[in-house]
Motif scaffolding. Sequence first.
Motif, PDB file in Angstrom:
ATOM      1  N   VAL A 112       5.201   4.514  -1.441  1.00 27.48           N
ATOM      2  CA  VAL A 112       5.138   3.709  -2.661  1.00 27.48           C
ATOM      3  C   VAL A 112       4.827   4.670  -3.799  1.00 27.48           C
ATOM      4  O   VAL A 112       3.786   5.332  -3.797  1.00 27.48           O
TER       5      VAL A 112
ATOM      6  N   VAL B  39       2.876  -8.751  -2.563  1.00 27.86           N
ATOM      7  CA  VAL B  39       3.728  -7.561  -2.555  1.00 27.86           C
ATOM      8  C   VAL B  39       3.713  -6.884  -1.191  1.00 27.86           C
ATOM      9  O   VAL B  39       4.762  -6.503  -0.666  1.00 27.86           O
ATOM     10  N   ALA B  40       2.537  -6.712  -0.609  1.00 25.46           N
ATOM     11  CA  ALA B  40       2.437  -6.032   0.682  1.00 25.46           C
ATOM     12  C   ALA B  40       3.222  -6.779   1.761  1.00 25.46           C
ATOM     13  O   ALA B  40       3.905  -6.168   2.604  1.00 25.46           O
TER      14      ALA B  40
ATOM     15  N   ALA C  98       3.699   4.739  -7.296  1.00 22.71           N
ATOM     16  CA  ALA C  98       3.039   3.793  -8.196  1.00 22.71           C
ATOM     17  C   ALA C  98       3.075   4.326  -9.620  1.00 22.71           C
ATOM     18  O   ALA C  98       2.255   5.157 -10.007  1.00 22.71           O
TER      19      ALA C  98
ATOM     20  N   THR D 142      -0.315  -2.771  -3.065  1.00 25.06           N
ATOM     21  CA  THR D 142       0.815  -2.255  -2.285  1.00 25.06           C
ATOM     22  C   THR D 142       0.397  -1.601  -0.978  1.00 25.06           C
ATOM     23  O   THR D 142       1.241  -1.368  -0.108  1.00 25.06           O
TER      24      THR D 142
ATOM     25  N   LEU E  34       6.930  -6.135   1.311  1.00 29.89           N
ATOM     26  CA  LEU E  34       7.317  -4.807   1.787  1.00 29.89           C
ATOM     27  C   LEU E  34       7.353  -4.761   3.311  1.00 29.89           C
ATOM     28  O   LEU E  34       8.265  -4.160   3.905  1.00 29.89           O
TER      29      LEU E  34
ATOM     30  N   LEU F 140       6.762   1.124  -7.889  1.00 34.02           N
ATOM     31  CA  LEU F 140       5.994   0.086  -8.563  1.00 34.02           C
ATOM     32  C   LEU F 140       6.069   0.304 -10.067  1.00 34.02           C
ATOM     33  O   LEU F 140       5.589   1.317 -10.576  1.00 34.02           O
TER      34      LEU F 140
ATOM     35  N   ILE G 216       9.555  -2.803  -7.685  1.00 39.32           N
ATOM     36  CA  ILE G 216       8.512  -3.827  -7.775  1.00 39.32           C
ATOM     37  C   ILE G 216       8.110  -3.962  -9.240  1.00 39.32           C
ATOM     38  O   ILE G 216       7.749  -2.971  -9.885  1.00 39.32           O
TER      39      ILE G 216
ATOM     40  N   SER H  23       6.215  -9.196  -8.307  1.00 39.27           N
ATOM     41  CA  SER H  23       4.789  -9.175  -7.978  1.00 39.27           C
ATOM     42  C   SER H  23       4.070 -10.445  -8.400  1.00 39.27           C
ATOM     43  O   SER H  23       2.900 -10.645  -8.032  1.00 39.27           O
TER      44      SER H  23
ATOM     45  N   GLY I  44       1.390  -2.747   2.358  1.00 32.37           N
ATOM     46  CA  GLY I  44       2.844  -2.757   2.532  1.00 32.37           C
ATOM     47  C   GLY I  44       3.389  -1.447   3.051  1.00 32.37           C
ATOM     48  O   GLY I  44       4.594  -1.323   3.310  1.00 32.37           O
TER      49      GLY I  44
END
Length: 341
Positions: free
Chosen positions: A238, A225-226, A240, A251, A229, A175, A198, A219, A254
């Motif tokens: 993920v 986003v989830a 981040a 997220t 994914l 992310l 992302i 995004s 996801g």
Amino acid sequence: MSSYRVAQVAAPNGTFELVEREVPQPGPGHVRIAVEACGVCHSDALFVGGGLPGVTFPDVPGHEIAGRIEELGEGVRERGWQAGDRVAVGWFGGSCGHCGPCREGDFIVCDNLKVPGWTYDGGFAEKVIAPVDALARIPEALAASDAGPLACAGVTTFNGLRRSPGRPGDLVAVLGLGGLGHLGVQYAVAMGFETVAIARGPQKADFARQLGAHHYVDSTSATPVAEALQALGGAKVVLATAGNSEAISATVDGLAPRGELVAIGADTAPLDISPAQLLMAGRVVRGHPSGTSKDVEDTMAFSVLHGIRPMTEKTPLGDADAAFQKMLAGRARFRMVLTME
């Protein structure tokens, strides 16, 4: 009497000024480093703003330091170091060696962690005094302007991924595509992960693919986003890197079952995550700090092996204030680096 230059702020949120100081001598267990380059990290704003306990002024920030050992303090030569050695010092600027985490060998979470720019003068200077346990050897193939950012942004993303549950072939999402994220994508690809980048906006898709990402998720698109994914099979990890709690929270759904959210982007706002999102799928949310000097060495060696480098903009030490302001405004692509040339 010899002197050297530092870029310091005299008061919280002050303007950087270039001043001269008397060259210090390293004490026992310390070295003096002739700084060649120092990255400008967003975390430096915490020190410049006086936002952390124990910060004193005038403050000299900078914890992405690369240079050469200039002088050894007592007991350093016996630990394998000598004048002229190329070294980097990152967020991990030394540990106390006697607290609970240190006694367990977990030095990066030392109760008394030393951080350049916080607990001692950092690398916005021509010279730095640093403890020997903070030193990481720089490979000859790596330029100082690349080694500095790898000692913080690099090791944080590299270590965050290699200590995650992700294994080659797993779907791993990064992310953010900024100072941390552009390195995270490169490391994820080199580690053999099916890599998802992302970020905000469709215009970043080409850049994500240039970094090696197999997939790009915008995004800002209509698809959450989830959901994006999960359409790819669900992310095992993920990473981040974006310092935005809302984006990080988006997220979680996801993640695949037993998936892990590794938070390395700092934000003071709370995450919006319910226990129900974690329980049924056995998901994990974990904060990840940077890495020790050995981790920095591993990061640099891996980067050389796979041709991974930070994207930097170099500027002289005298332009520290302009470089810092450019970083704060989010206009750096992707790491401002002060050079002492």
